[in-house]
Design an enzyme around this catalytic site. Sequence first.
Site, PDB file in Angstrom:
ATOM      1  CE  LYS A 187      28.957 -14.890   2.478  1.00 24.28           C
ATOM      2  NZ  LYS A 187      27.962 -15.567   1.633  1.00 24.28           N
ATOM      3  N   GLY A 203      11.420 -21.082   3.778  1.00 29.70           N
ATOM      4  CA  GLY A 203      11.291 -20.634   5.157  1.00 29.70           C
ATOM      5  C   GLY A 203      12.011 -21.491   6.167  1.00 29.70           C
ATOM      6  CE  LYS A 214      25.638 -17.906  -2.078  1.00 33.09           C
ATOM      7  NZ  LYS A 214      24.523 -17.052  -2.570  1.00 33.09           N
ATOM      8  CB  THR A 215      22.973 -18.574   4.242  1.00 43.73           C
ATOM      9  OG1 THR A 215      23.804 -17.599   3.591  1.00 43.73           O
ATOM     10  CG2 THR A 215      23.268 -18.547   5.734  1.00 43.73           C
ATOM     11  CD  GLU A 241      26.803 -18.900   2.582  1.00 40.60           C
ATOM     12  OE1 GLU A 241      25.904 -18.152   2.135  1.00 40.60           O
ATOM     13  OE2 GLU A 241      26.936 -19.140   3.794  1.00 40.60           O
TER      14      GLU A 241
END
Length: 238
Positions: free
Chosen positions: A37, A202, A15-16, A109
């Site tokens: 957030k 990654g 998600k981030t 988020e």
Amino acid sequence: MSVLVITGTGTEVGKTVTTAAVAAIAVATGRSVAVLKPAQTGVRPDERGDADEVARLSGAVTTRELARYPEPLAPATAARRAGMRPVGPQEVAEASAELAAGHDLVLVEGAGGLLVRFDDEGGTLADAARLLAAPVLVVAAAGLGTLNSTELTARELRQRGLELAGVVIGSWPAEADLASRCNLADLPVVSKSPLLGALPAGAGAHAPADFRAAAPGWLAPRLGGTWNAEAFTSAFAS
């Protein structure tokens, strides 16, 4: 859209980094971006949270946290155990609207999945999205098991009358297995929504400049990028 809610089918699905990619593309096109957030868990006061990571990768964005809890648990549980005030959907919606008044795009988020509880009254990110009348972007895993969790999330959104903007695969493996390759075709079917991107595993480890340069190639035009679902799926067809 002025507010986009970003949720996952579970924890650790990307998600981030997906939020950062959406933000990076928007910033590159000259839009002002805020990242909210609502509840950060499992992070000490002196540590960087998810919103900070989005800012590091994407560039000049406004960040805001409504609450931070020390234990890596669902926000309602983490707040209760820490003896701290929980965050409710109304507060999330009000903070999002406040940020939207001064920014072109607000990215909200969530923590974990769509129905992770913010408070002991059962308030969730879905409730905040409903109050905002905002579309929801779902970040899903690539491999085995993702079809069930993605379909359940999509069904819940529709049952609540919420708009499902689409699905992004938050971490596409360097060596995709059979399940992951097949899921490229199956995810749009089970979610009844378009596949809007696939971020390489990654991606969050990229240097910020490299991340920002690559981000458009990971997300579809609806999110401001150049990624093509049909071409990507065809490349991995078995």
